[in-house]
Design a protein around this motif. Sequence first.
Motif, PDB file in Angstrom:
ATOM      1  N   THR A 152     -66.956 -16.697  14.900  1.00 23.43           N
ATOM      2  CA  THR A 152     -66.133 -15.960  15.699  1.00 23.43           C
ATOM      3  C   THR A 152     -66.834 -15.179  16.937  1.00 23.43           C
ATOM      4  OG1 THR A 152     -64.372 -13.765  15.884  1.00 23.43           O
ATOM      5  CG2 THR A 152     -65.979 -14.221  14.211  1.00 23.43           C
ATOM      6  N   ASP A 153     -66.340 -14.851  18.126  1.00 24.56           N
ATOM      7  CA  ASP A 153     -67.656 -14.295  18.787  1.00 24.56           C
ATOM      8  C   ASP A 153     -68.021 -14.560  19.492  1.00 24.56           C
ATOM      9  OD1 ASP A 153     -65.842 -12.117  19.167  1.00 24.56           O
ATOM     10  OD2 ASP A 153     -66.679 -11.326  16.610  1.00 24.56           O
ATOM     11  N   ASN A 154     -67.439 -16.037  19.122  1.00 21.53           N
ATOM     12  CA  ASN A 154     -68.865 -17.130  20.401  1.00 21.53           C
ATOM     13  C   ASN A 154     -68.771 -17.002  21.632  1.00 21.53           C
ATOM     14  OD1 ASN A 154     -70.658 -17.431  17.896  1.00 21.53           O
ATOM     15  ND2 ASN A 154     -69.112 -18.187  16.978  1.00 21.53           N
ATOM     16  N   TYR A 155     -68.999 -18.415  22.595  1.00 22.75           N
ATOM     17  CA  TYR A 155     -68.304 -18.987  23.877  1.00 22.75           C
ATOM     18  C   TYR A 155     -67.510 -20.224  22.860  1.00 22.75           C
ATOM     19  CZ  TYR A 155     -67.479 -20.759  27.789  1.00 22.75           C
ATOM     20  OH  TYR A 155     -66.828 -21.104  29.175  1.00 22.75           O
ATOM     21  N   HIS A 156     -68.267 -21.312  22.247  1.00 21.95           N
ATOM     22  CA  HIS A 156     -67.560 -22.254  21.987  1.00 21.95           C
ATOM     23  C   HIS A 156     -67.114 -21.817  19.978  1.00 21.95           C
ATOM     24  CE1 HIS A 156     -66.165 -23.954  25.332  1.00 21.95           C
ATOM     25  NE2 HIS A 156     -67.745 -25.176  25.501  1.00 21.95           N
ATOM     26  N   GLY A 157     -66.218 -21.954  19.535  1.00 27.67           N
ATOM     27  CA  GLY A 157     -66.743 -22.369  17.568  1.00 27.67           C
ATOM     28  C   GLY A 157     -67.376 -23.062  17.927  1.00 27.67           C
ATOM     29  N   ILE A 158     -66.868 -23.961  18.216  1.00 30.37           N
ATOM     30  CA  ILE A 158     -67.140 -25.821  17.291  1.00 30.37           C
ATOM     31  C   ILE A 158     -67.393 -26.476  18.495  1.00 30.37           C
ATOM     32  CG2 ILE A 158     -67.506 -27.756  16.178  1.00 30.37           C
ATOM     33  CD1 ILE A 158     -66.388 -26.284  14.299  1.00 30.37           C
ATOM     34  N   TYR A 159     -68.870 -27.310  18.728  1.00 28.10           N
ATOM     35  CA  TYR A 159     -69.123 -28.272  20.571  1.00 28.10           C
ATOM     36  C   TYR A 159     -69.373 -29.485  19.749  1.00 28.10           C
ATOM     37  CZ  TYR A 159     -70.798 -29.726  24.328  1.00 28.10           C
ATOM     38  OH  TYR A 159     -70.888 -31.659  25.664  1.00 28.10           O
ATOM     39  N   TYR A 173     -71.812 -20.381  27.291  1.00 28.14           N
ATOM     40  CA  TYR A 173     -71.567 -21.860  27.719  1.00 28.14           C
ATOM     41  C   TYR A 173     -72.573 -22.889  26.554  1.00 28.14           C
ATOM     42  CZ  TYR A 173     -70.034 -20.721  31.659  1.00 28.14           C
ATOM     43  OH  TYR A 173     -69.192 -20.253  33.357  1.00 28.14           O
ATOM     44  N   ARG A 174     -72.900 -21.719  25.598  1.00 30.41           N
ATOM     45  CA  ARG A 174     -73.016 -22.404  23.884  1.00 30.41           C
ATOM     46  C   ARG A 174     -71.991 -22.131  22.571  1.00 30.41           C
ATOM     47  NH1 ARG A 174     -77.606 -23.503  26.217  1.00 30.41           N
ATOM     48  NH2 ARG A 174     -79.366 -22.620  26.114  1.00 30.41           N
ATOM     49  N   ALA A 175     -72.062 -22.501  21.498  1.00 25.27           N
ATOM     50  CA  ALA A 175     -71.426 -22.635  21.008  1.00 25.27           C
ATOM     51  C   ALA A 175     -72.195 -22.395  19.369  1.00 25.27           C
ATOM     52  CB  ALA A 175     -70.373 -24.343  20.809  1.00 25.27           C
ATOM     53  N   GLY A 176     -71.500 -21.470  18.623  1.00 25.32           N
ATOM     54  CA  GLY A 176     -71.743 -21.165  17.463  1.00 25.32           C
ATOM     55  C   GLY A 176     -72.501 -22.521  16.315  1.00 25.32           C
ATOM     56  N   ILE A 177     -71.505 -23.367  17.087  1.00 27.58           N
ATOM     57  CA  ILE A 177     -71.808 -24.882  16.097  1.00 27.58           C
ATOM     58  C   ILE A 177     -71.937 -25.891  17.422  1.00 27.58           C
ATOM     59  CG2 ILE A 177     -71.480 -26.625  14.013  1.00 27.58           C
ATOM     60  CD1 ILE A 177     -70.497 -24.650  12.444  1.00 27.58           C
ATOM     61  N   ASN A 178     -73.251 -26.220  17.569  1.00 28.76           N
ATOM     62  CA  ASN A 178     -73.442 -27.518  18.247  1.00 28.76           C
ATOM     63  C   ASN A 178     -73.985 -28.837  17.581  1.00 28.76           C
ATOM     64  OD1 ASN A 178     -73.759 -26.522  20.994  1.00 28.76           O
ATOM     65  ND2 ASN A 178     -75.448 -24.717  19.832  1.00 28.76           N
ATOM     66  N   LEU A 179     -72.514 -29.600  18.462  1.00 29.57           N
ATOM     67  CA  LEU A 179     -72.835 -30.838  17.331  1.00 29.57           C
ATOM     68  C   LEU A 179     -72.689 -32.275  18.041  1.00 29.57           C
ATOM     69  CD1 LEU A 179     -69.774 -31.023  14.546  1.00 29.57           C
ATOM     70  CD2 LEU A 179     -72.472 -30.605  13.882  1.00 29.57           C
ATOM     71  N   VAL A 180     -73.677 -32.406  17.701  1.00 30.92           N
ATOM     72  CA  VAL A 180     -74.441 -34.121  19.072  1.00 30.92           C
ATOM     73  C   VAL A 180     -74.947 -35.245  17.595  1.00 30.92           C
ATOM     74  CG1 VAL A 180     -76.417 -34.555  20.318  1.00 30.92           C
ATOM     75  CG2 VAL A 180     -75.255 -32.491  20.993  1.00 30.92           C
ATOM     76  N   SER A 181     -73.809 -36.194  17.705  1.00 32.66           N
ATOM     77  CA  SER A 181     -74.283 -37.411  17.083  1.00 32.66           C
ATOM     78  C   SER A 181     -74.136 -37.136  15.519  1.00 32.66           C
ATOM     79  CB  SER A 181     -75.377 -38.585  17.768  1.00 32.66           C
ATOM     80  OG  SER A 181     -74.567 -38.853  19.078  1.00 32.66           O
ATOM     81  N   GLY A 230     -63.908 -19.377  24.775  1.00 33.71           N
ATOM     82  CA  GLY A 230     -64.458 -20.703  25.527  1.00 33.71           C
ATOM     83  C   GLY A 230     -62.982 -21.644  24.652  1.00 33.71           C
ATOM     84  N   TYR A 231     -63.631 -22.285  24.065  1.00 34.63           N
ATOM     85  CA  TYR A 231     -62.874 -23.611  22.756  1.00 34.63           C
ATOM     86  C   TYR A 231     -62.971 -22.554  21.908  1.00 34.63           C
ATOM     87  CZ  TYR A 231     -61.415 -26.144  26.863  1.00 34.63           C
ATOM     88  OH  TYR A 231     -60.817 -26.728  28.502  1.00 34.63           O
ATOM     89  N   GLY A 232     -62.124 -23.006  20.657  1.00 26.74           N
ATOM     90  CA  GLY A 232     -62.150 -22.469  18.938  1.00 26.74           C
ATOM     91  C   GLY A 232     -62.880 -23.727  18.978  1.00 26.74           C
ATOM     92  N   LEU A 233     -63.125 -25.050  19.444  1.00 26.85           N
ATOM     93  CA  LEU A 233     -62.955 -26.647  19.391  1.00 26.85           C
ATOM     94  C   LEU A 233     -62.557 -27.559  20.360  1.00 26.85           C
ATOM     95  CD1 LEU A 233     -64.105 -29.147  17.404  1.00 26.85           C
ATOM     96  CD2 LEU A 233     -62.107 -28.944  16.555  1.00 26.85           C
ATOM     97  N   PHE A 234     -63.792 -27.717  21.137  1.00 24.81           N
ATOM     98  CA  PHE A 234     -64.230 -28.708  22.194  1.00 24.81           C
ATOM     99  C   PHE A 234     -64.745 -29.987  22.128  1.00 24.81           C
ATOM    100  CE2 PHE A 234     -66.123 -30.688  26.100  1.00 24.81           C
ATOM    101  CZ  PHE A 234     -65.327 -29.809  26.826  1.00 24.81           C
TER     102      PHE A 234
END
Length: 159
Positions: free
Chosen positions: A29-36, A10-18, A54-58
């Motif tokens: 590619t080949d991640n759970y989410h591409g971008i979270y 349930y993690r992403a290739g790129i995790n963005l928080v604020s 999961g999602y390409g972009l969540f």
Amino acid sequence: AVIRYAGYDYRAGINLVSASPTIRYTTLTDNYHGIYSDGSLPKLVCNNIYGNTGYGLFNNTKASVIRAYNQWWGSILGPYHPITNPNGAANKVSDGVYFIPWQTSPCNWRFFPDCFNALKSIQDVLRLGDRCEQKNTIILCITLTGFVFRAVSGSYLTA
């Protein structure tokens, strides 16, 4: 850049928080989410976002809409969204993501963010924000109004 196998459980290739970075010319590619994204407004410039579980972009903050125009989602039919693109055959996108229009082929050309530098002979035609791409000796410029110019590197504009 290629980000692969980075997001799992349930993690992403790129995790963005604020955070609101510019992400350009990147393959996710080949991640759970591409971008979270949570509370973030990234600027996305022609990325290849496909093959994620999961999602390409969540977007976890639906009130802050992410503009994900002109991304390659892994299919000419675009990303799957149950309301805005139920026929999409590629990665899912969540609510709070504008993704139309999308690329119909992978982003693999060299981009020039400022067409003035790419084709000095047509400065009077192009505006800031138009984009140019070069593949081998062919340069393609797409204006913000959707008009397409083609030229051979080092020459004048051709229709």
